[in-house]
Each structure stands twice: as C-alpha cells, then as structure tokens.
Design a protein around this motif. Sequence first.
Motif, PDB file in Angstrom:
ATOM      1  N   LEU A 186      34.330  20.752   0.145  1.00 54.60           N
ATOM      2  CA  LEU A 186      33.479  20.316  -0.962  1.00 54.60           C
ATOM      3  C   LEU A 186      32.096  20.937  -0.860  1.00 54.60           C
ATOM      4  O   LEU A 186      31.520  21.388  -1.868  1.00 54.60           O
ATOM      5  CB  LEU A 186      33.386  18.784  -0.959  1.00 54.60           C
ATOM      6  N   CYS A 187      31.547  20.991   0.332  1.00 53.72           N
ATOM      7  CA  CYS A 187      30.224  21.586   0.541  1.00 53.72           C
ATOM      8  C   CYS A 187      30.241  23.082   0.215  1.00 53.72           C
ATOM      9  O   CYS A 187      29.348  23.595  -0.481  1.00 53.72           O
ATOM     10  CB  CYS A 187      29.758  21.371   1.979  1.00 53.72           C
ATOM     11  N   LEU A 188      31.238  23.786   0.704  1.00 54.79           N
ATOM     12  CA  LEU A 188      31.313  25.231   0.476  1.00 54.79           C
ATOM     13  C   LEU A 188      31.519  25.561  -0.989  1.00 54.79           C
ATOM     14  O   LEU A 188      31.044  26.596  -1.490  1.00 54.79           O
ATOM     15  CB  LEU A 188      32.445  25.822   1.318  1.00 54.79           C
ATOM     16  N   GLU A 189      32.183  24.686  -1.703  1.00 49.87           N
ATOM     17  CA  GLU A 189      32.401  24.899  -3.146  1.00 49.87           C
ATOM     18  C   GLU A 189      31.160  24.581  -3.963  1.00 49.87           C
ATOM     19  O   GLU A 189      31.098  24.928  -5.150  1.00 49.87           O
ATOM     20  CB  GLU A 189      33.558  24.021  -3.621  1.00 49.87           C
ATOM     21  N   ASN A 190      30.173  23.929  -3.334  1.00 50.77           N
ATOM     22  CA  ASN A 190      29.007  23.467  -4.091  1.00 50.77           C
ATOM     23  C   ASN A 190      27.686  23.918  -3.469  1.00 50.77           C
ATOM     24  O   ASN A 190      26.702  23.170  -3.448  1.00 50.77           O
ATOM     25  CB  ASN A 190      29.037  21.949  -4.211  1.00 50.77           C
ATOM     26  N   GLY A 191      27.643  25.135  -2.980  1.00 50.61           N
ATOM     27  CA  GLY A 191      26.368  25.737  -2.606  1.00 50.61           C
ATOM     28  C   GLY A 191      26.040  25.814  -1.137  1.00 50.61           C
ATOM     29  O   GLY A 191      25.003  26.373  -0.772  1.00 50.61           O
ATOM     30  N   ALA A 192      26.884  25.260  -0.251  1.00 51.42           N
ATOM     31  CA  ALA A 192      26.606  25.359   1.188  1.00 51.42           C
ATOM     32  C   ALA A 192      26.705  26.805   1.640  1.00 51.42           C
ATOM     33  O   ALA A 192      27.595  27.549   1.204  1.00 51.42           O
ATOM     34  CB  ALA A 192      27.573  24.492   1.977  1.00 51.42           C
ATOM     35  N   LEU A 193      25.798  27.216   2.510  1.00 51.73           N
ATOM     36  CA  LEU A 193      25.831  28.580   3.043  1.00 51.73           C
ATOM     37  C   LEU A 193      26.895  28.731   4.112  1.00 51.73           C
ATOM     38  O   LEU A 193      27.415  29.838   4.335  1.00 51.73           O
ATOM     39  CB  LEU A 193      24.454  28.932   3.629  1.00 51.73           C
ATOM     40  N   ASP A 194      27.229  27.646   4.785  1.00 51.10           N
ATOM     41  CA  ASP A 194      28.223  27.668   5.849  1.00 51.10           C
ATOM     42  C   ASP A 194      28.490  26.227   6.254  1.00 51.10           C
ATOM     43  O   ASP A 194      27.816  25.298   5.775  1.00 51.10           O
ATOM     44  CB  ASP A 194      27.704  28.468   7.056  1.00 51.10           C
ATOM     45  N   VAL A 195      29.437  26.008   7.126  1.00 50.53           N
ATOM     46  CA  VAL A 195      29.681  24.691   7.713  1.00 50.53           C
ATOM     47  C   VAL A 195      29.939  24.890   9.196  1.00 50.53           C
ATOM     48  O   VAL A 195      30.887  25.587   9.580  1.00 50.53           O
ATOM     49  CB  VAL A 195      30.885  23.975   7.064  1.00 50.53           C
ATOM     50  N   PHE A 196      29.078  24.308  10.022  1.00 53.96           N
ATOM     51  CA  PHE A 196      29.238  24.412  11.470  1.00 53.96           C
ATOM     52  C   PHE A 196      29.839  23.101  11.982  1.00 53.96           C
ATOM     53  O   PHE A 196      29.289  22.026  11.751  1.00 53.96           O
ATOM     54  CB  PHE A 196      27.894  24.671  12.145  1.00 53.96           C
ATOM     55  N   ILE A 197      30.959  23.221  12.671  1.00 53.20           N
ATOM     56  CA  ILE A 197      31.694  22.057  13.151  1.00 53.20           C
ATOM     57  C   ILE A 197      31.380  21.838  14.628  1.00 53.20           C
ATOM     58  O   ILE A 197      31.511  22.747  15.438  1.00 53.20           O
ATOM     59  CB  ILE A 197      33.208  22.247  12.964  1.00 53.20           C
ATOM     60  N   SER A 198      30.941  20.621  14.952  1.00 49.59           N
ATOM     61  CA  SER A 198      30.650  20.266  16.345  1.00 49.59           C
ATOM     62  C   SER A 198      31.607  19.160  16.764  1.00 49.59           C
ATOM     63  O   SER A 198      31.441  18.007  16.374  1.00 49.59           O
ATOM     64  CB  SER A 198      29.196  19.792  16.483  1.00 49.59           C
ATOM     65  N   SER A 199      32.603  19.539  17.538  1.00 48.98           N
ATOM     66  CA  SER A 199      33.613  18.565  17.943  1.00 48.98           C
ATOM     67  C   SER A 199      33.505  18.181  19.418  1.00 48.98           C
ATOM     68  O   SER A 199      34.175  17.264  19.867  1.00 48.98           O
ATOM     69  CB  SER A 199      35.020  19.119  17.676  1.00 48.98           C
ATOM     70  N   THR A 200      32.656  18.869  20.168  1.00 43.40           N
ATOM     71  CA  THR A 200      32.474  18.508  21.572  1.00 43.40           C
ATOM     72  C   THR A 200      31.252  17.616  21.726  1.00 43.40           C
ATOM     73  O   THR A 200      30.288  17.707  20.954  1.00 43.40           O
ATOM     74  CB  THR A 200      32.295  19.755  22.454  1.00 43.40           C
ATOM     75  N   GLU A 201      31.280  16.768  22.741  1.00 40.26           N
ATOM     76  CA  GLU A 201      30.173  15.844  22.985  1.00 40.26           C
ATOM     77  C   GLU A 201      28.875  16.594  23.255  1.00 40.26           C
ATOM     78  O   GLU A 201      27.791  16.187  22.792  1.00 40.26           O
ATOM     79  CB  GLU A 201      30.521  14.933  24.163  1.00 40.26           C
ATOM     80  N   GLN A 226      27.405  18.066  19.957  1.00 43.61           N
ATOM     81  CA  GLN A 226      26.904  16.993  19.112  1.00 43.61           C
ATOM     82  C   GLN A 226      25.601  16.420  19.660  1.00 43.61           C
ATOM     83  O   GLN A 226      24.689  16.086  18.903  1.00 43.61           O
ATOM     84  CB  GLN A 226      27.960  15.904  18.977  1.00 43.61           C
ATOM     85  N   GLU A 227      25.509  16.331  20.978  1.00 42.11           N
ATOM     86  CA  GLU A 227      24.299  15.770  21.587  1.00 42.11           C
ATOM     87  C   GLU A 227      23.078  16.620  21.265  1.00 42.11           C
ATOM     88  O   GLU A 227      21.996  16.091  21.008  1.00 42.11           O
ATOM     89  CB  GLU A 227      24.472  15.658  23.099  1.00 42.11           C
ATOM     90  N   ILE A 228      23.227  17.944  21.258  1.00 44.02           N
ATOM     91  CA  ILE A 228      22.106  18.841  20.949  1.00 44.02           C
ATOM     92  C   ILE A 228      21.570  18.558  19.550  1.00 44.02           C
ATOM     93  O   ILE A 228      20.361  18.422  19.333  1.00 44.02           O
ATOM     94  CB  ILE A 228      22.549  20.316  21.076  1.00 44.02           C
ATOM     95  N   ILE A 229      22.489  18.464  18.588  1.00 45.55           N
ATOM     96  CA  ILE A 229      22.082  18.258  17.196  1.00 45.55           C
ATOM     97  C   ILE A 229      21.466  16.881  16.998  1.00 45.55           C
ATOM     98  O   ILE A 229      20.380  16.742  16.431  1.00 45.55           O
ATOM     99  CB  ILE A 229      23.292  18.438  16.256  1.00 45.55           C
ATOM    100  N   TRP A 230      22.138  15.850  17.483  1.00 46.38           N
ATOM    101  CA  TRP A 230      21.663  14.496  17.227  1.00 46.38           C
ATOM    102  C   TRP A 230      20.431  14.147  18.055  1.00 46.38           C
ATOM    103  O   TRP A 230      19.613  13.312  17.641  1.00 46.38           O
ATOM    104  CB  TRP A 230      22.790  13.485  17.472  1.00 46.38           C
ATOM    105  N   LYS A 231      20.255  14.808  19.191  1.00 50.69           N
ATOM    106  CA  LYS A 231      19.022  14.595  19.955  1.00 50.69           C
ATOM    107  C   LYS A 231      17.827  15.142  19.181  1.00 50.69           C
ATOM    108  O   LYS A 231      16.750  14.525  19.156  1.00 50.69           O
ATOM    109  CB  LYS A 231      19.104  15.268  21.324  1.00 50.69           C
ATOM    110  N   ALA A 232      18.005  16.286  18.536  1.00 54.77           N
ATOM    111  CA  ALA A 232      16.937  16.831  17.692  1.00 54.77           C
ATOM    112  C   ALA A 232      16.636  15.879  16.541  1.00 54.77           C
ATOM    113  O   ALA A 232      15.472  15.593  16.248  1.00 54.77           O
ATOM    114  CB  ALA A 232      17.330  18.208  17.159  1.00 54.77           C
ATOM    115  N   ARG A 233      17.677  15.348  15.902  1.00 60.14           N
ATOM    116  CA  ARG A 233      17.476  14.405  14.800  1.00 60.14           C
ATOM    117  C   ARG A 233      16.754  13.149  15.293  1.00 60.14           C
ATOM    118  O   ARG A 233      15.841  12.642  14.629  1.00 60.14           O
ATOM    119  CB  ARG A 233      18.830  14.036  14.190  1.00 60.14           C
ATOM    120  N   GLY A 234      17.119  12.658  16.453  1.00 55.06           N
ATOM    121  CA  GLY A 234      16.492  11.459  16.984  1.00 55.06           C
ATOM    122  C   GLY A 234      15.043  11.636  17.377  1.00 55.06           C
ATOM    123  O   GLY A 234      14.295  10.665  17.490  1.00 55.06           O
TER     124      GLY A 234
END
Length: 469
Positions: A303-318, A321-329
């Motif tokens: 859905l994202c790629l069909e509606n303007g997303a430049l890419d989709v990066f999938i994070s399935s390892t802990e 995910q910790e790198i991304i969510w630590k930045a958000r936190g």
Amino acid sequence: MAYNRMDSNDIDALVGILGRDRVKTGSLIHDDFCHDELGGAHRAPEVVVEPLTTEEVSKVMKHAWKRDIPVTPRGQGTGLVGGCVPVHGGILMDMSHMNKVLELDEENLVLTVEPGVLLMEIADLTTSRGYMYPPDPGEKSATIGGNISTNAGGMRAVKYGVTRDYVRGLEVVLADGTVLELGGKVVKNSSGYSLKDIVVGSEGTLAVVTKAMLKLIPLPKKVVSLLVPFESLKTAIGLVPSIIKSKTTPTAVEFMERPVIKAAEDYLGKEFPDSSAPCYLLLSFDGAGKSEVDGAYQEVAELCLENGALDVFISSTEERQEIIWKARGAFLEAIKASTSGIDECDVVVPRDKVADFICHIHGLEGKHGIRIQSFGHAGDGNLHVYVLKDKLSEEEWAKRKNAAMADLYEKAKELRGQVSGEHGIGYDKQAQLCESIGDRTVGLMRGIKAVFDPKGILNPGKVVCGKFE
C-alpha cells in the motif's frame, strides 16, 4: 481557598508519622522537586515527605486535611505541563519510594504494583514471564502512578489503547485520608459509576493512587517494524487512514521528519538507518505467529509503495528494531539538547486531519520567526509539537512562543481536536482546556473535584482550579 503555611508543629507531626529521615525541609529539598521535565512552573514545597505504605499516605492526608495544607503527589517528575509542581507550596508527597511489585496473578493476568514502580521495570518483569503491559509511553523512566495520573498512551495506543484500558483496579487515598478500593480483578463491572476511570487521568487532583491492578496480555511471539521513507510528509500522513482501513491493525504508526532525526543522531551519537528522505513513517506489527504478522506488514508495504513511498525497509531482528526505536524514543531529549528552551503542545486531532495540522505547523515557523519541531503518533492523531527558544531573548521568546502556541491550539480546535492527547493539562494548559471544552464542561469537572476534595487541598492549581484558587 486560603491554605495554611506549615509550622514546626506540622513538621513534628509528619516526623511522628514517617520518621526524621523521610521528612525533608529547607536545604534538604532538592531543586528537582520544584519543577518537572520542562521546568515551566517552578515552586519549592515547604516539606517533602516519602511515604512507604498506604497507611502513611492516609495519615499524612488526614493531617493536611485537618490543617488545610495543600498536598502535591509526585512520581519521577517526568511530566511536561507542571502537574507535579507544588505551586501552592505545602507538602510534596514523593511517591517514588512506594515501588514494590506486589503480585503477578497469572490466572487472571493481573499485575499489582505500587505507584512508584517504573514503566521500564514493568516491561522487564512482564516480558521475562511471557506477558506484556501494552501502554508504551516514550518516557520509560516514568512511574506507573504518573502514567495513571495522565492516562498516558504512547506508541502502541493505535492497536492496544491507553492506560485507562489496562487499569483493572486502584487503591486510593482521598483528601481526608479515607482509603478506597476502586474496581478490582474482575473483567466486567457495571456496578454503578466507574470511579476508578474518573481517577485515571485526574492528575492527582482527586485522590492519591497507592496501588494499581494492571491488565496484562500474552506477549506477542512475532514483531516486525517498517521504516518507510517519503518525499512529502503530507503524502506520508495522508496515507495513514488508508493503512488503518486496510484492517491490518498495526501496533504503532509514527511519523518523523529529518530535522528531528538529525537531532536524535547528534544526541545519541549514532546514525539513523536511512538518510534518503525528508520524512518517514515508522510502523510496527505484532502477533501470535509469523504468517499473521507477515501478511499484515506485506499488505501495508505494498500500500505504501503504491501511494508514494520511496522504499520500504523491513526490520525483523531485535537488533535492527532497537536502533530505530531507540532513536524514536530519544526525540524529546534530543530536541531539548538542541536549544536553550522549549514549550510543548501535545494536541490530538482526528486521524484524517493530521496532515492538515502538520502543514499548518510548517507555516507557523515563518509567520512567527521561531523554530518548531514535531513528531508523534500518526495512528491515533496525537502530535507532539515543540516551540524552540534558540537564541531569542526572554522577552522575544515569550512573545513569539505565545503567539505560535495560540495558533496551534486554535488550529486544533478548528479541526475538532483536543488540547492534550497524553501529557495532561497540569498547571500550564488550563486556559487552553477551558477555551476548548467550554464553561459548562469545566463546571462539571469542578463539581467532581468538589465531591472528591471539598477543601481543594489535593494538587491545587491544576487542571480546572476554579473556585479552589
């Protein structure tokens, strides 16, 4: 209400209840007790007390009630609207020492804790036993009592709801020292007015929480995060209602822009996993198994790629995910570190109006000549907007900040939003609340306050102070 100043007899009475070591006066009162995380309101209490039991809280409140002395309950002081600042002096009741986990009832999936237990401690305990306490506010060092006080939500609210949805029961102490048990371990309850739900979110103005029974759920077995870059934030946020309507039920849907990400990189000393775009959606999905989660995130990725997303990066390892969510936190702390002063606005608007509000924010920077940064929960419309002082003089800062904040709240009202999504009203946002909800609703709230606390001694000067001030 005319409150009494404390005298030596009051101090002696408190020492008789708690002992000398847990009654702080004069130079023993640390400045941290005079403000919260943002420090907008500043006032020293006359005394800080450190109760360890419900009985001690009750005895302190009975003395304060008899003597007309104001009492301000406080947890870790991580609030942002002056809710735990003792603006009328009196007694500051430090609840952080009531920090025991009392019971983990695995038959009923209920965790019973004292109010000073930290959110991170609850997460560690429940996860280690295969359970989850779903509310997930960004400040993990906050106490559960503080979360209950403001009905905190956090990043998982889009799927799981907010604190009120997970409080099964409370033990509370009223302003006159009476101890009540509200709710309990039962799943359903239609036994009269839900006083428990009134206390949740009341910011310490109705009762002091001394025990909480929290609903748990089984820990999801699979968690996947998507980091989705977009060229336009309007495009990114405009897609969120479609994501929700797809019935995939993401756990979290966050939005972020490059300036806030850059601040987090500088603050943490670590690079964000991607730097290809000016803005991003960050989504997470959880469930009982791989096929359930994979099906959900793949549908949203397409859905994202069909509606303007430049890419989709999938994070399935802990680890990823910790790198991304630590930045958000770290966003709030990073923003604070990047400037000389901030004020915050955590309005909530309907999901389909988030893009309109964000575009309005961008226009205000030029209009008022002031830097504004934002991030937030696109999945539930709760926006965290920060107006930054930078090198402005105190006079110019006050002028521009007040003008920008007025515009922000006016726009939220226009979009049929509310003035706070999770940080509460506290001391700082009372005028905005009254403007938003009107005199009749404010009057009802004051009536509730008067029933719980006729003398107005519990956390006075907060939420809807009215006749008590």
